[in-house]
Design a protein around this motif. Structure first.
Motif, PDB file in Angstrom:
ATOM      1  N   ALA A 108       0.843  -1.192   0.000  1.00 15.05           N
ATOM      2  CA  ALA A 108       0.000   0.000   0.000  1.00 15.05           C
ATOM      3  C   ALA A 108       0.880   1.244   0.000  1.00 15.05           C
ATOM      4  O   ALA A 108       1.985   1.230   0.538  1.00 15.05           O
ATOM      5  CB  ALA A 108      -0.891   0.015   1.237  1.00 15.05           C
ATOM      6  N   VAL A 109       0.367   2.303  -0.631  1.00 13.12           N
ATOM      7  CA  VAL A 109       1.095   3.564  -0.614  1.00 13.12           C
ATOM      8  C   VAL A 109       0.351   4.514   0.322  1.00 13.12           C
ATOM      9  O   VAL A 109      -0.855   4.707   0.186  1.00 13.12           O
ATOM     10  CB  VAL A 109       1.201   4.159  -2.033  1.00 13.12           C
ATOM     11  CG1 VAL A 109       1.871   5.526  -1.995  1.00 13.12           C
ATOM     12  CG2 VAL A 109       1.974   3.219  -2.950  1.00 13.12           C
ATOM     13  N   ARG A 110       1.067   5.036   1.315  1.00 15.07           N
ATOM     14  CA  ARG A 110       0.432   5.923   2.309  1.00 15.07           C
ATOM     15  C   ARG A 110       0.402   7.368   1.855  1.00 15.07           C
ATOM     16  O   ARG A 110      -0.591   8.052   2.007  1.00 15.07           O
ATOM     17  CB  ARG A 110       1.205   5.836   3.639  1.00 15.07           C
ATOM     18  CG  ARG A 110       1.186   4.462   4.260  1.00 15.07           C
ATOM     19  CD  ARG A 110      -0.164   4.195   4.929  1.00 15.07           C
ATOM     20  NE  ARG A 110      -0.226   2.817   5.364  1.00 15.07           N
ATOM     21  CZ  ARG A 110      -1.166   1.949   5.014  1.00 15.07           C
ATOM     22  NH1 ARG A 110      -2.147   2.333   4.219  1.00 15.07           N
ATOM     23  NH2 ARG A 110      -1.134   0.718   5.446  1.00 15.07           N
ATOM     24  N   SER A 111       1.531   7.838   1.346  1.00 13.37           N
ATOM     25  CA  SER A 111       1.563   9.234   0.910  1.00 13.37           C
ATOM     26  C   SER A 111       2.618   9.450  -0.173  1.00 13.37           C
ATOM     27  O   SER A 111       3.568   8.681  -0.293  1.00 13.37           O
ATOM     28  CB  SER A 111       1.846  10.162   2.101  1.00 13.37           C
ATOM     29  OG  SER A 111       3.135   9.924   2.605  1.00 13.37           O
ATOM     30  N   VAL A 112       2.391  10.513  -0.938  1.00 11.84           N
ATOM     31  CA  VAL A 112       3.315  10.885  -2.005  1.00 11.84           C
ATOM     32  C   VAL A 112       3.622  12.366  -1.806  1.00 11.84           C
ATOM     33  O   VAL A 112       2.712  13.174  -1.647  1.00 11.84           O
ATOM     34  CB  VAL A 112       2.665  10.676  -3.391  1.00 11.84           C
ATOM     35  CG1 VAL A 112       3.604  11.140  -4.506  1.00 11.84           C
ATOM     36  CG2 VAL A 112       2.267   9.224  -3.599  1.00 11.84           C
ATOM     37  N   ARG A 113       4.919  12.689  -1.792  1.00 10.32           N
ATOM     38  CA  ARG A 113       5.277  14.091  -1.600  1.00 10.32           C
ATOM     39  C   ARG A 113       5.738  14.663  -2.937  1.00 10.32           C
ATOM     40  O   ARG A 113       6.601  14.101  -3.603  1.00 10.32           O
ATOM     41  CB  ARG A 113       6.394  14.215  -0.553  1.00 10.32           C
ATOM     42  CG  ARG A 113       6.557  15.611   0.004  1.00 10.32           C
ATOM     43  CD  ARG A 113       7.023  15.567   1.471  1.00 10.32           C
ATOM     44  NE  ARG A 113       8.275  14.847   1.609  1.00 10.32           N
ATOM     45  CZ  ARG A 113       9.472  15.431   1.675  1.00 10.32           C
ATOM     46  NH1 ARG A 113       9.558  16.748   1.638  1.00 10.32           N
ATOM     47  NH2 ARG A 113      10.558  14.718   1.803  1.00 10.32           N
ATOM     48  N   LEU A 114       5.122  15.775  -3.282  1.00  6.59           N
ATOM     49  CA  LEU A 114       5.347  16.389  -4.581  1.00  6.59           C
ATOM     50  C   LEU A 114       5.867  17.808  -4.397  1.00  6.59           C
ATOM     51  O   LEU A 114       5.387  18.537  -3.531  1.00  6.59           O
ATOM     52  CB  LEU A 114       3.987  16.463  -5.285  1.00  6.59           C
ATOM     53  CG  LEU A 114       3.905  16.248  -6.771  1.00  6.59           C
ATOM     54  CD1 LEU A 114       4.444  14.898  -7.153  1.00  6.59           C
ATOM     55  CD2 LEU A 114       2.455  16.371  -7.214  1.00  6.59           C
TER      56      LEU A 114
END
Lengths: 132, 255
Positions: free
Chosen positions: A23-29
């Motif tokens: 699972a992916v919890r967060s993506v920082r852009l």
């Protein structure tokens, strides 16, 4: 929307390469002021683009990068603002160097992988089908 | 286990890589792409029709690809010029991407094509972010759209190699303030050339073709300030963090 899809595609690809992401919890852009992307619109599209993928429910964290420019002849530096002022406010010159503001980059991703989790699946499974 | 993975990837790296690939491929066979961006109804098709005719008169082998959300009307108009024309329906997608364009050229674009004009989807937001492997990027606005258009869409105007004003024949009727428009263009894209055209009256017809021919022949095009950020050159491989695997062509079919 296409930017959101590009983000999701790239994260999903990176996760597939890593092999055991569950699972992916967060993506920082990092989003520059002049990147041509509206953060609110991106956040909305991101949620839709994540649906049905490994990123379902992932949080999008955006870091805004202000646009900054420097005048080559007079060395004056300024915040370009929006709409951007790209001629020099000091000398009126047009030989401007853009220092920051065009960023549109995935910085990092927070994900869960199979290690130490009570996952009953073999480690070679397809990570995306796992999420469906 | 939860972990933070450092990706450091430019979001549009995949498109940029496809664009660079396409640019190199086309350059090898002597073809240059002209990417035309504008709002809907700004007169891209009317101007292009005249430019294609002019190219035929001068025996320059040109072709045109027109992208639209739904109809084939533009291609039908452009085909009247007699040059090879292809319509691409984006099926709701608001812009073209380099991989999509490459797919559409495959098996269609005549080998001897010198210039390929690409009429992007009428939209000044998304198309601005996608390099199509073009040699010349042109942003158009008609006199009816207001002098502040370049400020409202700074990325589209800020990344243009050339700005074209259309429908000058009605400039007076709509009280178009050319000086204000030029000042606004200058603010977001210092030094870019602005040309005045009227497809109806014939003003400025041929100028776009001249600029495109010069660019195709290797005359350096204008470098916008927005494309000058160190390490962030939009169309030139500045995205050094792109993963080598992302060079394959791809096409989103979603909007």
């Amino acid at each position: 929307m296409s930017v959101a899809l590009a983000v999701v595609d790239q994260v999903a690809e990176a996760a597939a390469r890593a092999g055991d992401v569950t699972a992916v919890r967060s993506v920082r852009l990092r989003v520059g002021e002049l990147a041509g992307v509206v953060p609110d619109a991106l956040a909305f599209s991101f949620e839709l683009a994540c649906a049905g993928t490994l990123l379902e429910g992932a949080e999008l964290v955006t870091e805004a990068v202000p646009g900054r420019a420097r005048c080559t002849p007079c060395a004056h530096e300024w915040a370009v603002g929006m709409p951007p002022q790209l001629t020099c406010p000091g000398c009126g010159g047009t030989r401007t160097e853009l220092l920051a503001g065009r960023e549109l980059q995935i910085v990092d991703v927070h994900w869960e992988d199979g290690h130490k989790h009570s996952t009953p699946h073999p480690p070679t499974r397809e990570p995306i089908s796992e999420e469906r | 286990m939860c972990r933070v993975v450092d990706l450091r990837q430019a979001v549009l790296a995949k498109n940029d890589a496809s664009a660079d690939e396409l640019r190199a491929l086309l350059a090898d066979r002597g073809t240059a792409v002209v990417n035309l961006l504008s709002s809907p109804g700004s007169g891209k098709t009317a101007l292009l029709e005249r430019e294609l005719l002019r190219a035929r008169e001068r025996s320059v082998p040109v072709a045109a690809l027109s992208a639209d959300l739904a109809t084939e009307n533009d291609a039908a108009r452009l085909a009247r010029s007699g040059v090879p024309v292809k319509q691409v329906l984006t099926d709701g997608l608001c812009h073209l991407e380099a991989g999509m364009l490459a797919g559409h050229l495959d098996g269609w674009l005549p080998d001897d094509t010198r210039l390929l004009f690409v009429e992007n989807v009428g939209n000044l937001v998304c198309p601005a972010s996608y390099d199509l492997g073009e040699t010349l990027r042109v942003t158009l606005a008609s006199v009816t759209e207001g002098e502040d258009k370049p400020l409202k869409y700074p990325t589209a105007f800020g990344l243009a190699h050339l700005v074209v004003i259309t429908k000058t024949d009605i400039a007076e009727a709509v009280e178009f303030d050319e000086a204000a428009f030029r000042a606004n263009v200058e603010r977001v894209n210092p030094g870019v050339e602005v040309i005045l055209t009227s497809a109806r009256r014939g003003q400025g017809i041929g100028a776009l073709l001249d600029r495109a021919m010069a660019a195709a022949a290797g005359t350096p095009v204008h470098v916008p300030v927005m494309a000058r950020q160190h390490g962030h050159t939009h169309a030139g491989g500045g995205h050094t963090h792109a993963h080598p695997e992302v060079t394959g062509t791809m096409a989103h079919t979603h909007s």
